[in-house]
Write a protein that holds these residues in place. Structure first.
Motif: not given
Length: 551
Positions: A226-237
């Protein structure tokens, strides 16, 4: 023990690579070769979602540079490593042999390279290629990077901070550097080392450059996706593999893994841009792949399920038809004879791999070579001390389009290593399991996911996931991929699959016997004895490149 089996169904007759005449130097394309090979990458890239269209982390991942190579060239849907462990995989890749035919290259810790085994890099050097590598080719093992000259052809003077991307990017931003500048600073290592390689090229010699960062290898910074690449973990749900608990802690861990892959993709973008600037793009074969599946997750690294041995493979072929998607089964040991044939060098004896050059040059998608319908994978020893007496966990598998069959030769052993301090009543702390691989189940890298599984092992709704990772396995496993593509249900003992199981077993054992696998010829105990059970002396040879923890 000697294995006895009936040969009821025979695999299509495949000529050994050494029986096929390689092209002469005059007939060979003699393309430059840019080979980008990642640690622990698995089959994750946006391009794979574009062709499969199933819920997966590829929907969240952004890999524009890898995707561009796939769009301009060919994407392989069924590429597999020969062994899901860094050194054995790379032994097979460099030599074109099954990992079990590479002597002490068949194990990880304690590996030694046999200098009598030819490798594609040195063959191309002898054929007049300018060769070079940056960072990891063959490691851990002694001598380091031996099949590529043991460091003689290394170009690393610009630095190696990119290898610890999340750690160093996090540090740089904490020191006040804007994120984009921190990324650029680390990617400068990539460009600088490639520039040095190109500058050292004599005249217009064809070149082979192996780019081998350890970026995707653990460890990485928690929360860095999230911090470096703006990948939202909740998008993986709802998109994680079904054998992973779909909980916030695991989603965050996987998001961080995807962040490392996006860093890998960014580095490939630097190389592609530099190749274009140098005027070499149109005469360079670009091949991108990785050495096995995801680290620190169940069924990934050190496993023969697709999550462990299935890898991305994309290539851009000079003059080739773009946008191809190929279903042929590829074992990455096939790349050695492919690269040798590209360079017009003589194919060595005792190859198990087969050149892919005809498939790469084809203009077809789907099944190109009707004989490429299966692969064999396997493993012996990863971490030396994972089990008592430094013993391996021997496995071999046959993967076809419809079935995966796995033979576990020693089902009494722990597949991912001994539990050590993990019992029904107690376990090491979550902090230890996150950071110290050797604390328990040492053939799975330390990770937040590993810690979560152990911590929640006694809870009924999560026990299955714990067993997916760590429980002992039966002697035979069979998965019907037509109904169970994620290999969740072992049907080996079901009566309706008895004939399939027998046929797959016979087919696998025939391949192994014909290839001279020490696990099924002679007394079958070669890998059970020294030197294959020796303890690795964990010291770094003088002058060896510094690697990430876990390499």
């Amino acid at each position: 023990m000697r294995f006895v089996f009936r040969l009821l169904i025979v695999l299509p007759a495949l000529p050994a690579a050494s029986e096929v005449a390689s092209a002469t130097a005059a007939e060979a394309p003699r393309w430059n070769i840019l080979f980008c090979f990642a640690d622990d990458w698995g089959r994750y890239a946006g391009a794979y979602h574009a062709v499969d269209r199933t819920p997966s982390p590829n929907q969240v991942l952004k890999t524009p540079n890898i995707d561009r190579v796939a769009a301009d060239g060919v994407l392989f849907r069924n590429a597999f490593v020969n062994s899901p462990s860094c050194t054995p995989c790379r032994s097979a890749l460099n030599s074109g042999r099954y990992f079990f035919n590479t002597g002490r290259g068949a194990i990880l810790l304690g590996a030694q390279w046999d200098p009598a085994i030819p490798s594609f890099g040195l063959r191309l050097h002898d054929a007049g290629y300018h060769i070079g590598e940056t960072w990891k080719v063959w490691s851990p093992g002694t001598p380091g990077d031996a099949p590529f000259g043991g460091g003689k052809f290394a170009y690393e003077s610009a630095g190696g901070a990119f290898n610890n991307f999340s750690e160093n990017a996090t540090r740089l931003t904490a020191e006040g550097l804007p994120l984009e500048q921190a990324r650029d600073k680390l990617l400068a290592d990539v460009r600088g080392n490639f520039d040095a390689f190109l500058a050292a090229r004599p005249g217009d010699k064809p070149f082979l450059y192996w780019f081998g960062p350890t970026t995707v290898h653990r460890s990485w910074v928690k929360g860095s996706g999230r911090a470096l690449w703006n990948i939202d973990p909740e998008a993986l749900a709802g998109k994680l593999p079904k054998f992973l608990p779909d909980v916030p802690e695991v989603r965050e861990d996987f998001a961080d893994y995807l962040g490392e892959i996006q860093a890998w993709d960014a580095a490939i973008g630097v190389l592609l841009q530099r190749l274009q600037e140098a005027g070499e793009a149109e005469r360079t074969l670009v091949v991108i792949s990785g050495d096995h599946g995801a680290p620190g997750f169940p069924r990934g690294k050190c496993n023969l399920y697709d999550f462990g041995v299935g890898v991305a493979l994309v290539a851009r072929v000079p003059g080739g038809k773009p946008g191809r998607v190929v279903d042929d089964f590829v074992n990455l040991m096939d790349l050695a004879p492919t690269f040798i044939e590209v360079g017009g060098a003589k194919l060595p004896d005792k190859l198990d791999g087969r050149s892919l050059l005809d498939v790469l040059r084809s203009d077809r998608s789907g099944q190109v070579d009707p004989q490429r319908t299966w692969v064999v994978t396997g493993r012996e020893r990863h971490v030396d001390s994972a089990r008592d007496d430094n013993l391996p966990y021997p496995q071999r598998a046959l993967r076809t389009n419809d079935f995966l069959y796995i033979r576990n030769f020693k089902p009494d052993r722990w597949p991912l290593g001994s539990p050590k301090g993990v019992t029904d009543a107690s376990a090491p702390s979550a902090a230890e399991l996150e950071r110290q691989t050797f604390t328990a189940f040492a053939d799975m890298d330390a990770s937040p996911t590993k810690a979560w599984l152990v911590t929640h092992r006694a809870e009924s709704q999560w026990r299955t996931y714990y067993d997916f990772a760590f429980a002992k396995r039966p002697g035979e496993e069979l998965y019907d991929l037509r109904t169970d593509p994620q290999q969740l249900t072992n049907v080996a003992e079901e009566a309706r699959y008895a004939e399939v199981r027998r046929e797959m077993s016979d087919r696998l054992l025939k391949v192994l016997h014909d290839a001279g696998d020490p696990r099924v010829v002679g007394d079958g105990e070669t890998f059970e004895r020294p030197p294959f059970t020796d303890v690795e002396r964990r010291t770094r040879p003088a002058g060896a490149p510094r690697r990430r923890r876990g390499d």
